[in-house]
Design a protein around this motif. Structure first.
Motif, PDB file in Angstrom:
ATOM      1  N   HIS A  11       3.415 -84.280  48.444  1.00 40.91           N
ATOM      2  CA  HIS A  11       3.938 -84.767  47.197  1.00 40.91           C
ATOM      3  C   HIS A  11       3.229 -86.128  46.729  1.00 40.91           C
ATOM      4  CE1 HIS A  11       6.729 -86.648  44.265  1.00 40.91           C
ATOM      5  NE2 HIS A  11       7.367 -85.369  44.005  1.00 40.91           N
ATOM      6  N   ARG A  12       3.247 -86.968  47.671  1.00 39.74           N
ATOM      7  CA  ARG A  12       2.414 -88.270  47.243  1.00 39.74           C
ATOM      8  C   ARG A  12       1.153 -88.051  47.034  1.00 39.74           C
ATOM      9  NH1 ARG A  12       3.742 -93.411  48.213  1.00 39.74           N
ATOM     10  NH2 ARG A  12       2.165 -94.804  48.272  1.00 39.74           N
ATOM     11  N   ALA A  13       0.195 -86.934  47.676  1.00 41.44           N
ATOM     12  CA  ALA A  13      -1.041 -86.773  47.335  1.00 41.44           C
ATOM     13  C   ALA A  13      -1.336 -86.139  45.760  1.00 41.44           C
ATOM     14  CB  ALA A  13      -1.717 -86.059  48.337  1.00 41.44           C
ATOM     15  N   SER A  45      11.548 -89.084  55.463  1.00 42.93           N
ATOM     16  CA  SER A  45      10.098 -89.628  54.999  1.00 42.93           C
ATOM     17  C   SER A  45       9.834 -90.181  53.591  1.00 42.93           C
ATOM     18  CB  SER A  45       9.255 -88.130  55.399  1.00 42.93           C
ATOM     19  OG  SER A  45       9.160 -87.876  56.534  1.00 42.93           O
ATOM     20  N   GLN A  46      10.463 -89.342  52.806  1.00 43.99           N
ATOM     21  CA  GLN A  46      10.356 -89.822  51.088  1.00 43.99           C
ATOM     22  C   GLN A  46      10.938 -90.996  51.045  1.00 43.99           C
ATOM     23  OE1 GLN A  46       8.077 -87.842  49.999  1.00 43.99           O
ATOM     24  NE2 GLN A  46       8.989 -85.955  48.875  1.00 43.99           N
ATOM     25  N   LEU A  47      12.169 -91.212  51.585  1.00 45.63           N
ATOM     26  CA  LEU A  47      12.667 -92.709  51.503  1.00 45.63           C
ATOM     27  C   LEU A  47      12.051 -93.855  51.877  1.00 45.63           C
ATOM     28  CD1 LEU A  47      16.818 -92.039  52.249  1.00 45.63           C
ATOM     29  CD2 LEU A  47      15.627 -93.035  50.375  1.00 45.63           C
ATOM     30  N   TRP A  48      11.381 -93.500  53.349  1.00 44.34           N
ATOM     31  CA  TRP A  48      10.576 -94.726  53.791  1.00 44.34           C
ATOM     32  C   TRP A  48       9.483 -94.763  53.060  1.00 44.34           C
ATOM     33  CZ3 TRP A  48      12.192 -97.764  56.845  1.00 44.34           C
ATOM     34  CH2 TRP A  48      11.610 -98.519  57.887  1.00 44.34           C
ATOM     35  N   ASP A  91       6.813 -80.539  43.674  1.00 40.71           N
ATOM     36  CA  ASP A  91       7.590 -80.037  44.898  1.00 40.71           C
ATOM     37  C   ASP A  91       7.349 -78.970  45.154  1.00 40.71           C
ATOM     38  OD1 ASP A  91       8.917 -79.163  42.732  1.00 40.71           O
ATOM     39  OD2 ASP A  91      10.891 -79.519  43.640  1.00 40.71           O
ATOM     40  N   SER A  92       6.321 -78.165  44.428  1.00 40.96           N
ATOM     41  CA  SER A  92       6.022 -76.895  44.871  1.00 40.96           C
ATOM     42  C   SER A  92       6.056 -76.407  46.349  1.00 40.96           C
ATOM     43  CB  SER A  92       4.799 -76.424  44.180  1.00 40.96           C
ATOM     44  OG  SER A  92       4.957 -76.338  42.648  1.00 40.96           O
ATOM     45  N   LEU A  93       5.254 -77.082  46.993  1.00 46.91           N
ATOM     46  CA  LEU A  93       5.290 -76.743  48.414  1.00 46.91           C
ATOM     47  C   LEU A  93       6.340 -76.954  49.458  1.00 46.91           C
ATOM     48  CD1 LEU A  93       3.079 -76.398  50.852  1.00 46.91           C
ATOM     49  CD2 LEU A  93       2.811 -78.703  51.365  1.00 46.91           C
ATOM     50  N   ALA A  94       7.276 -78.056  48.924  1.00 43.39           N
ATOM     51  CA  ALA A  94       8.524 -78.007  49.458  1.00 43.39           C
ATOM     52  C   ALA A  94       9.268 -76.893  49.195  1.00 43.39           C
ATOM     53  CB  ALA A  94       9.101 -79.471  49.230  1.00 43.39           C
ATOM     54  N   PRO A 141       9.196 -90.572  45.170  1.00 42.11           N
ATOM     55  CA  PRO A 141       8.789 -89.070  45.914  1.00 42.11           C
ATOM     56  C   PRO A 141       9.586 -88.088  45.456  1.00 42.11           C
ATOM     57  CG  PRO A 141       9.003 -91.043  47.362  1.00 42.11           C
ATOM     58  CD  PRO A 141       9.817 -91.723  46.122  1.00 42.11           C
ATOM     59  N   TRP A 142      10.674 -88.110  44.612  1.00 40.50           N
ATOM     60  CA  TRP A 142      11.354 -87.004  44.115  1.00 40.50           C
ATOM     61  C   TRP A 142      11.354 -86.692  42.961  1.00 40.50           C
ATOM     62  CZ3 TRP A 142      13.265 -91.186  47.450  1.00 40.50           C
ATOM     63  CH2 TRP A 142      13.476 -91.990  46.531  1.00 40.50           C
ATOM     64  N   ARG A 143      10.247 -87.607  42.169  1.00 40.44           N
ATOM     65  CA  ARG A 143       9.980 -87.286  40.627  1.00 40.44           C
ATOM     66  C   ARG A 143       8.616 -86.759  40.506  1.00 40.44           C
ATOM     67  NH1 ARG A 143      14.187 -88.494  36.480  1.00 40.44           N
ATOM     68  NH2 ARG A 143      12.169 -88.607  35.371  1.00 40.44           N
TER      69      ARG A 143
END
Length: 620
Positions: free
Chosen positions: A445-447, A392-395, A495-498, A343-345
């Motif tokens: 991000h996931r989508a 959330s990303q970790l989970w 990650d643009s939205l974040a 989730p961070w890449r």
């Protein structure tokens, strides 16, 4: 040390040490374990280097590289002052050089630097150790890009006729000189002060007494960067002062919010290798197990960002040290190693990379969990958002890896402990607005990742497109699409939205979290952002929906727009079937739309198409 027959200790991972690393940072005993193991590893790498070069040494234009002299000087220094040798041996860049040189000798690393220069770096390591030990010696060291380096000390500027040459280092009665074509340069050991022709390794320092912390700010050593070495890039004095100022504030912050982390960090982090500032809210940093204790890091936006980056990279350092001692997962013998969602890449990651990310972001999430309550003079909503986003990303990451077949029993236990800690964090209260924004950005991000990297089979896609053209009530009842991973190299800045949300929360401090004036103006400052993203980040989902639809009208294959449309519909509370499909499986809508354009010559209405596809979704 070659020639000194060291007795190396046996290393292992006691159960209590594994638990301590998983639950937090570990006490002094755990750090002792990691540091001792890393020292043994480097001694073994030195021995391997000696073995691999003992039967033939590449030559310079002037003759063979004098590695024998380097080994002898290292052995003398070790007998006279073992701690001086350890200072150089344990320096992160020394570890990077050792691993790089061995890969080069095995033919596993391509680089233009002459092999004799790479191997000759051993002489530079020996010279630094000899100088620190106060020995008398003479030795030749390589010159790279106009600098003769002495690791942990600094470098002499050399005017040379060729790109690759050497310089003579002489030490007598505590005085060290480097002879260059334009004169002799005096080395200033353990000093930040320069001398004519001499550029010292500079340090940044913070804290006092038991809390004092010093880090090398290394802009000289070629092995400060990875995966490839690079030429020195000397920082101007004003940038060094900026690093010093931010580091002082970051260290005070860590001592206040993460005292256990800070205590461990003083022993496990040794150097920063600075690179230019990145885009705001998008710091760049990297570390590697080969350079244990070193961090490649961009100039930070502020002290909070640097503190979070330090926690992040220190986690990588600890896990790399653990992986030098034991295996958390089995090697994949297949030619095409499985890639997973991180989730961070932006890109799909191998299992090992995902585990590294999980451990690093456990630290980051823990940092924000504490810091959001103690931030003074800062936007509290931003801290709450960061905590909500990363938990959330970790989970999400745990869901995809905890039962992975390649995990060893030890790896499974390690992840179970981490997952249990994250599960407890899910119950921590977060204010409504930053909590909702965190969940929205995690889903986006996931989508976006799925829309870029996943593809349903051509058979499913074609059959589903035909049913749409035939005005069928729904797709086939079967939800099996044969989706496969098809990595998309164009996927960037997911990650643009974040990032836009961070701009919003930072820029609206004191004006209410729902303010969104001039939202679309921020798009120009965030790479990869769409106008719809800016509107969604600003709390204007209806306007965002219209913007995404306009984007898809112009480009029906836009992965980011498909993912963003799902977020806008969700936030707006309309078209729930379409919203769910585009949030969970946007790759289906994108693939069918592409088939419609190819076969029918025109796209379907994106919302209607997504709602239609959503009629046969599996239950969550």
């Amino acid at each position: 040390m070659p020639g000194s027959s060291p007795v190396l200790p046996r290393h292992g991972v006691p159960a209590e040490s594994l638990v301590a690393l998983a639950e937090g940072d570990g006490d002094d005993h755990v750090l002792d374990l990691l540091m001792s193991a890393e020292r043994s590893r480097r001694l073994l790498l030195l021995r391997l280097l000696d073995d691999m070069t003992s039967h033939g040494i590449p030559e310079t234009a002037d003759g063979p590289v004098p590695l024998i002299a380097a080994w002898e000087l290292l052995a003398r220094a070790h007998r006279a002052a073992p701690k001086a040798v350890d200072t150089v041996l344990m320096y992160p860049q020394t570890g990077m050089w050792l691993s790089s040189a061995l890969r080069r000798l095995r033919g596993n690393e391509k680089e233009t630097t002459p092999l004799w220069v790479v191997l000759g770096h051993l002489s530079a390591v020996a010279a630094a150790a000899g100088a620190r030990a106060g020995l008398d010696f003479t030795i030749a060291v390589p010159v790279r890009h106009g600098y003769a380096l002495m690791p942990t000390l600094g470098a002499a500027e050399v005017t040379a006729s060729g790109t690759w040459t050497s310089a003579r280092v002489e030490a007598t009665a505590g005085q060290v000189w480097i002879t260059t074509p334009n004169g002799r340069v005096q080395v200033a050991p353990d000093s930040d002060c320069g001398r004519p022709g001499w550029h010292p390794l500079r340090w940044i320092r913070a804290g006092h007494g038991d809390s004092e912390f010093a880090l090398a700010l290394d802009d000289l050593d070629p092995y400060r960067t990875y995966p490839r070495p690079s030429a020195p890039e000397r920082l101007p004095d004003d940038r060094v002062e900026r690093w010093q100022e931010v580091f002082e504030h970051s260290w005070a912050l860590l001592l206040r919010d993460e005292p256990e982390t800070a205590t461990a960090m003083r022993r496990g982090l040794m150097s920063f290798s600075p690179i230019g500032a990145g885009e705001r809210f998008r710091p760049r940093s990297a570390s590697t197990g080969d350079a244990f204790g070193g961090v490649l890091v961009s100039e930070p936006d502020d002290a909070v960002q640097l503190a979070a980056t330090m926690v992040h990279e220190f986690q990588h350092t600890k896990l790399s040290g653990l992986l030098h001692l034991t295996s958390l997962y089995r090697a994949d013998a297949s030619q095409n190693e499985e890639r997973l969602y991180a989730p961070w890449r932006d890109d799909p990651r191998p299992l090992g990379g995902l585990l590294q990310g999980i451990y690093a972001f456990m630290g980051v999430t823990r940092f924000w969990r504490t810091h959001r309550h103690s931030a003074v003079g800062q936007t509290p909503e931003l801290g709450h958002f960061e905590f909500a986003l990363w938990r959330s990303q970790l989970w999400s990451a745990f869901d995809s890896v905890c039962d992975h077949w390649r995990l060893t029993p030890l790896g499974r236990r390690f992840l179970d402990i981490l997952r249990g800690r994250c599960a407890a964090w899910l119950d921590d209260p977060v204010p409504d607005v930053p909590g909702r924004l965190g969940r929205m950005c995690a889903a986006n991000h996931r989508a976006r990742w799925r829309a870029h990297h996943l593809r349903p089979t051509q058979e499913w896609t074609a059959a589903t497109a035909h049913r749409w053209i035939d005005a069928a009530d729904a797709p086939e009842e079967s939800t099996e699409t044969g989706t496969r991973l098809a990595p998309d190299r164009s996927a960037m800045h997911l990650d643009s939205l974040a990032t836009l949300v961070r701009h919003r929360l930072q820029g609206t401090a004191g004006h209410g979290a729902e303010a969104g004036t001039g939202a679309t103006g921020s798009v120009a400052h965030v790479r990869g952002a769409l106008e719809g993203d800016a509107l969604l980040a600003a709390g204007e989902p209806s306007a965002a929906r219209r913007s995404y639809l306009a984007r898809l009208s112009a480009d029906p294959d836009d992965a980011a727009a498909w993912a963003g449309l799902g977020g806008a519909l969700t936030a707006e509370g309309v078209e729930p079937e379409a919203a769910e499909l585009l949030t969970r499986y946007p790759e289906r809508a994108r693939a069918v739309q592409r088939a419609l354009v190819e076969s029918a010559g025109r796209p379907g209405d994106p919302v209607r198409l997504a709602a239609w596809l959503g009629r046969v979704l599996p239950s969550s």
